[in-house]
Design a protein around this motif. Sequence first.
Motif, short mmCIF file in Angstrom:
data_model
loop_
_atom_site.label_atom_id
_atom_site.label_comp_id
_atom_site.label_asym_id
_atom_site.label_seq_id
_atom_site.Cartn_x
_atom_site.Cartn_y
_atom_site.Cartn_z
N GLY A 20 14.25 59.60 22.49
CA GLY A 20 13.19 60.00 23.42
C GLY A 20 13.75 60.47 24.75
N ASP A 21 12.89 60.46 25.75
CA ASP A 21 13.20 60.96 27.09
C ASP A 21 14.48 60.33 27.65
OD1 ASP A 21 13.17 61.54 29.89
OD2 ASP A 21 11.01 61.90 29.76
N ALA A 22 15.35 61.16 28.23
CA ALA A 22 16.60 60.66 28.78
C ALA A 22 16.39 59.76 30.00
CB ALA A 22 17.52 61.83 29.15
N ALA A 23 15.17 59.70 30.50
CA ALA A 23 14.88 58.76 31.59
C ALA A 23 15.16 57.32 31.15
CB ALA A 23 13.43 58.90 32.04
N LEU A 24 15.23 57.10 29.82
CA LEU A 24 15.54 55.76 29.31
C LEU A 24 16.94 55.32 29.71
CD1 LEU A 24 13.93 56.09 25.77
CD2 LEU A 24 13.16 54.58 27.61
N LEU A 25 17.79 56.27 30.15
CA LEU A 25 19.13 55.89 30.64
C LEU A 25 19.03 55.11 31.96
CD1 LEU A 25 21.14 59.19 30.02
CD2 LEU A 25 21.45 57.02 28.84
N ASN A 26 17.94 55.35 32.69
CA ASN A 26 17.82 54.76 34.03
C ASN A 26 17.02 53.47 34.00
OD1 ASN A 26 19.23 56.91 35.06
ND2 ASN A 26 17.37 58.11 35.41
N ARG A 27 17.60 52.45 33.39
CA ARG A 27 16.91 51.16 33.32
C ARG A 27 16.78 50.59 34.73
NH1 ARG A 27 16.77 47.22 29.11
NH2 ARG A 27 18.26 48.43 27.92
N PRO A 28 15.59 50.10 35.11
CA PRO A 28 15.42 49.59 36.46
C PRO A 28 16.25 48.33 36.69
CG PRO A 28 13.30 49.73 35.31
CD PRO A 28 14.37 50.03 34.31
N ASP A 29 16.46 48.03 37.94
CA ASP A 29 17.13 46.80 38.32
C ASP A 29 16.31 45.61 37.81
OD1 ASP A 29 19.28 45.73 40.47
OD2 ASP A 29 17.48 44.46 40.42
N PRO A 30 16.97 44.60 37.23
CA PRO A 30 16.21 43.45 36.69
C PRO A 30 15.32 42.80 37.72
CG PRO A 30 18.51 43.35 36.00
CD PRO A 30 18.41 44.50 36.96
N ALA A 31 15.65 42.93 38.99
CA ALA A 31 14.85 42.26 40.02
C ALA A 31 13.68 43.13 40.50
CB ALA A 31 15.74 41.91 41.21
N SER A 32 13.52 44.32 39.89
CA SER A 32 12.54 45.26 40.46
C SER A 32 11.11 44.98 40.01
CB SER A 32 12.94 46.70 40.15
OG SER A 32 13.08 46.86 38.76
N GLY A 33 10.91 44.02 39.13
CA GLY A 33 9.54 43.60 38.85
C GLY A 33 8.92 44.21 37.60
N THR A 34 7.77 43.67 37.22
CA THR A 34 7.12 44.04 35.97
C THR A 34 6.64 45.49 36.00
OG1 THR A 34 6.32 41.78 35.96
CG2 THR A 34 5.43 43.24 34.29
N ALA A 35 6.09 45.92 37.14
CA ALA A 35 5.51 47.27 37.20
C ALA A 35 6.57 48.33 36.93
CB ALA A 35 4.84 47.49 38.54
N ALA A 36 7.75 48.13 37.50
CA ALA A 36 8.82 49.11 37.31
C ALA A 36 9.25 49.15 35.84
CB ALA A 36 10.02 48.76 38.20
N PHE A 37 9.30 47.98 35.19
CA PHE A 37 9.69 47.96 33.78
C PHE A 37 8.59 48.53 32.88
CE2 PHE A 37 13.37 45.47 34.86
CZ PHE A 37 14.26 45.84 33.87
N CYS A 38 7.33 48.31 33.27
CA CYS A 38 6.23 48.88 32.50
C CYS A 38 6.32 50.41 32.54
CB CYS A 38 4.91 48.40 33.08
SG CYS A 38 3.51 49.02 32.17
N ASP A 39 6.58 50.95 33.73
CA ASP A 39 6.78 52.40 33.86
C ASP A 39 7.92 52.86 32.97
OD1 ASP A 39 4.84 52.47 35.78
OD2 ASP A 39 5.97 53.82 37.09
#
Lengths: 91, 416
Positions: A20-39
């Motif tokens: 899928g989308d290469a944006a999957l390479l940019n995993r958010p920082d673990p401390a960045s919260g649920t909303a960032a991971f949902c995105d």
Amino acid sequence: MLIPHPLLGPRDAQEFTYLGDAALLNRPDPASGTAAFCDYVYLRDNPAGTHRELWYHEYGDRSWLLVTRDTLSHEILDVRLAREVKTGGTA
Amino acid sequence: MRFSGFKVVKEALTGHRGWKPLWRDPAPQTHYDIIIVGGGGHGLATAYHLAATFGQARIAVLEKGWLGGGNIGRNTTIIRSNYLLPGNEPFYEFSMKLWESMEQALNFNAMVSQRGILNLCHTDAQRDAFRRRGNAMLLAGADAELLDRDGVRAMAPFLNFDNARFPIKGGLLQRRAGTARHDGVAWGYARAADQRGVDILQNCEVTGFRIENGTVKGVETSRGYIGAGKVGVAVAGSSGRVMQMAGMRLPIESHVLQAFVSEGLKPVIPGVITFGAGHFYVSQSDKGGLVFGGDIDGYNSYAQRGNLPVVEDVAEGGMALMPMIGRARLLRMWGGVMDMSMDGSPILDRTDVDGLFFNGGWCYGGFKATPASGYCFAHLLATGRPHETAAAYRLDRFARGHVIDEKGVGAQPNLH
């Protein structure tokens, strides 16, 4: 569809699996919260036109490729090894 | 103009001079109370139910091309309600019940034919899963029967029962399922909506939304600005493109799905039959063509055409299931663009923009949902509350963790 592998030359797309989308390479920082991971997990730009995406050469050298492809014409504009792409940038 | 047997006889005797166009071709007004973006099955059904069921007026449907030229005219015409999960099954059974009454309600022959759908199973584990699914269907008020091998053989003796890898062990039969004439569904809803005063504006592409202070005021179109009290978007396949104009990213990827039809043959397939060991399904149209299809191509695509590997895969599935299909010649194949959502289930909800509502993410199951999608979207637009059968199809279910994942494959749209 042929995917021009940077090391192996043109390979049949049947040898690859698609993630899928290469944006999957940019995993958010673990401390960045649920909303960032949902995105990160669920939301996509889903463009009609140029799309940067991840393909895995499963029946080949097992490398991950970052393919830039036009989703309207299936034309492949650029292919590079995902491991050589810097993450956290504009992907 | 009302259709009836008497009307057909009268026109036959008077030279067929009394037939009229099925709907008007009005000029856009400057403002509507409700604008539906997308003149496909779901958009037209929504407009019909807004006017006929919920008593709304001043409604327009905007279609960028011609009416019914998108996925409503590209699907394989199957209607069914054989889902498993509680978020899905009551909705699809509601849709099935609406299919059973829609032709009388619309006064239009949509050729709804309840010829049954038979899902084949090939292992004991698959039979157990079908038993569970059948029970879930019965609990939601649908019909389901588990057939053994002899029961399947009596219905479809031509199947390859003794395939070494995938012997047929039985099947799950829903007799009330079947097929409907897909174009007729669009035309029927368009005509019935038009008769109730809905303006259907073709060649009217939405090019932007006018949003002020978080409230939608209207839409920019190729035929000028049109003001609106509420806007409902029902453009599955192009949802990403359209909602991007409202600044939204969606839990959806667009993928292409192919379908095929053979030359016309004598009646041979009793209903709809699906292969349980690969992705292949087949039915026979009233004209005699075998209508069949399989998997999506598997990578993001907005091209309304697919590639050959999937053609090969579908042909292999067909040959494994019913070897006689190898004697039929292929007449046409085509592709349509699907909204593949992150859990394989649709979205029917309000958005963060006041007055802007979204209907999409139907994956490759949108056709069977057409009547209920229209009813429930109209319910949402008219009352502001989701219909009870569509209450699970919320946009925020991904963030809340309440996904409706029939296949259980996670946030991987090309696997649903």
